[in-house]
Design a protein around this motif. Structure first.
Motif, PDB file in Angstrom:
ATOM      1  N   GLU A 156     -66.220 -56.995  98.014  1.00 23.47           N
ATOM      2  CA  GLU A 156     -65.992 -56.889  96.481  1.00 23.47           C
ATOM      3  C   GLU A 156     -66.758 -56.015  95.905  1.00 23.47           C
ATOM      4  O   GLU A 156     -68.185 -55.923  95.711  1.00 23.47           O
ATOM      5  N   THR A 157     -65.970 -55.020  95.462  1.00 21.99           N
ATOM      6  CA  THR A 157     -66.423 -53.855  94.739  1.00 21.99           C
ATOM      7  C   THR A 157     -66.316 -53.576  93.162  1.00 21.99           C
ATOM      8  O   THR A 157     -66.601 -52.902  92.665  1.00 21.99           O
ATOM      9  N   THR A 158     -65.440 -54.585  92.811  1.00 21.81           N
ATOM     10  CA  THR A 158     -64.890 -54.249  91.345  1.00 21.81           C
ATOM     11  C   THR A 158     -65.569 -55.338  90.167  1.00 21.81           C
ATOM     12  O   THR A 158     -65.374 -54.990  89.193  1.00 21.81           O
ATOM     13  N   ARG A 159     -66.019 -56.379  90.978  1.00 23.12           N
ATOM     14  CA  ARG A 159     -66.842 -57.303  89.937  1.00 23.12           C
ATOM     15  C   ARG A 159     -68.108 -57.768  90.480  1.00 23.12           C
ATOM     16  O   ARG A 159     -68.320 -57.935  91.657  1.00 23.12           O
ATOM     17  N   GLY A 160     -68.945 -58.462  89.401  1.00 22.65           N
ATOM     18  CA  GLY A 160     -70.013 -59.023  89.984  1.00 22.65           C
ATOM     19  C   GLY A 160     -69.946 -60.369  90.558  1.00 22.65           C
ATOM     20  O   GLY A 160     -69.009 -61.089  90.364  1.00 22.65           O
ATOM     21  N   CYS A 161     -70.997 -60.836  91.031  1.00 22.54           N
ATOM     22  CA  CYS A 161     -71.250 -62.328  91.881  1.00 22.54           C
ATOM     23  C   CYS A 161     -71.461 -63.253  90.666  1.00 22.54           C
ATOM     24  O   CYS A 161     -71.020 -64.265  90.958  1.00 22.54           O
ATOM     25  N   CYS A 162     -71.868 -62.930  89.719  1.00 18.31           N
ATOM     26  CA  CYS A 162     -72.287 -64.003  88.684  1.00 18.31           C
ATOM     27  C   CYS A 162     -71.107 -64.221  87.734  1.00 18.31           C
ATOM     28  O   CYS A 162     -70.541 -63.379  86.959  1.00 18.31           O
ATOM     29  N   LEU A 176     -76.194 -71.931  84.192  1.00 13.78           N
ATOM     30  CA  LEU A 176     -74.921 -72.847  84.016  1.00 13.78           C
ATOM     31  C   LEU A 176     -73.749 -71.893  84.496  1.00 13.78           C
ATOM     32  O   LEU A 176     -72.641 -72.353  84.534  1.00 13.78           O
ATOM     33  N   THR A 177     -74.035 -70.583  84.916  1.00 11.47           N
ATOM     34  CA  THR A 177     -72.764 -69.824  85.237  1.00 11.47           C
ATOM     35  C   THR A 177     -72.749 -69.900  86.913  1.00 11.47           C
ATOM     36  O   THR A 177     -73.813 -69.586  87.818  1.00 11.47           O
ATOM     37  N   PRO A 178     -71.595 -70.104  87.211  1.00 12.46           N
ATOM     38  CA  PRO A 178     -71.465 -70.210  88.667  1.00 12.46           C
ATOM     39  C   PRO A 178     -71.684 -68.888  89.453  1.00 12.46           C
ATOM     40  O   PRO A 178     -71.271 -67.773  88.885  1.00 12.46           O
ATOM     41  N   LEU A 179     -71.923 -68.824  90.844  1.00  9.57           N
ATOM     42  CA  LEU A 179     -72.196 -67.593  91.495  1.00  9.57           C
ATOM     43  C   LEU A 179     -71.303 -67.731  92.606  1.00  9.57           C
ATOM     44  O   LEU A 179     -70.467 -68.767  92.937  1.00  9.57           O
ATOM     45  N   CYS A 180     -71.003 -66.495  93.140  1.00 10.34           N
ATOM     46  CA  CYS A 180     -70.313 -66.439  94.530  1.00 10.34           C
ATOM     47  C   CYS A 180     -70.998 -67.116  95.481  1.00 10.34           C
ATOM     48  O   CYS A 180     -72.210 -67.203  95.623  1.00 10.34           O
ATOM     49  N   GLN A 181     -70.286 -67.316  96.828  1.00 13.90           N
ATOM     50  CA  GLN A 181     -70.960 -67.804  97.880  1.00 13.90           C
ATOM     51  C   GLN A 181     -71.830 -66.801  98.787  1.00 13.90           C
ATOM     52  O   GLN A 181     -72.870 -67.201  99.343  1.00 13.90           O
TER      53      GLN A 181
END
Length: 215
Positions: A156-162, A176-181
């Motif tokens: 993933e190069t176009t958006r952040g994990c948070c 409270l912000t979901p994160l990527c796995q």
């Protein structure tokens, strides 16, 4: 004129073969972000009065060409790219004549007159750091299409994990912000800042290649 921005190295673990049939070493791409001290010609391609594509700039540059570098000759990105054996010059990302080899070995996003604060770029119509990071995302997308998913070092190069990865920075990236796995597969942790994996690649590259060259 703003203070010099971060001289930021980002390197990719890519092993490719160029048009001459020679192999590029691993970690062969180097990228630069910053202002006039690092801009190798991006401002030439945007509607801003802050340009240096005229004499006496470039009088010691090969061919005595005024390329948009705010110097009588080469800049640190050029000299460092050459010293590390990557290539002779650091090409501006906005140059429409960028070659595939330029893309593989790294480009320059710096813009003269820019700063960390977007406000510094409003009046002169230059490229602020936030926009340079957007161009960086575009670069990564183009690079991934060029060399393939496996050779591009991230999924993933176009958006952040948070969160959505598009607007979450600072207070918007919280408990409270979901994160990527899998954070390691992301170039960015939040909408602006790189992930630890990127910083590790940068640090490893500097330790292995930059510091020995400077000693």
């Amino acid at each position: 004129m703003s203070l010099p921005l971060l001289l930021f190295f980002l390197v990719f673990s890519i092993s490719t073969t160029n048009s001459n049939g020679t192999n590029h070493p691993n970690f062969s791409a180097i990228l630069f972000f910053g202002d006039s001290t690092l801009d190798t010609g991006n401002n030439v391609f945007i509607p801003t009065p802050i340009k240096s594509d005229h004499v006496p700039y470039g009088r010691e540059f090969p061919g005595h060409a005024a390329t948009g570098r705010f110097s009588n000759g080469l800049l640190v990105p050029d000299l460092l790219s050459s010293a590390l054996g990557i290539k002779q010059l650091s090409p501006p990302f906005m140059d429409p004549k960028l070659s595939e080899d330029d893309m593989r070995t790294g480009v320059n996003f710096a813009s003269a007159g820019s700063g960390f604060d977007d406000v510094t770029s409003v009046l002169p119509h230059t490229t602020p750091m936030s926009r340079q990071l957007e161009m960086f995302r575009s670069y990564l997308g183009r690079l991934r299409k060029m060399v393939g998913e496996e050779e591009a070092g991230f999924k993933e190069t176009t958006r952040g994990c948070c969160g959505s990865g598009l607007i979450e920075v600072g207070p918007l990236c919280n408990t409270l912000t979901p994160l990527c796995q899998d954070v390691s597969s992301y170039v960015f942790f939040d909408a602006v800042h790189p992930s630890e994996r990127v910083y590790k690649l940068v640090a490893a590259y500097i330790v292995q290649y930059v510091i020995p060259k400077l000693q």
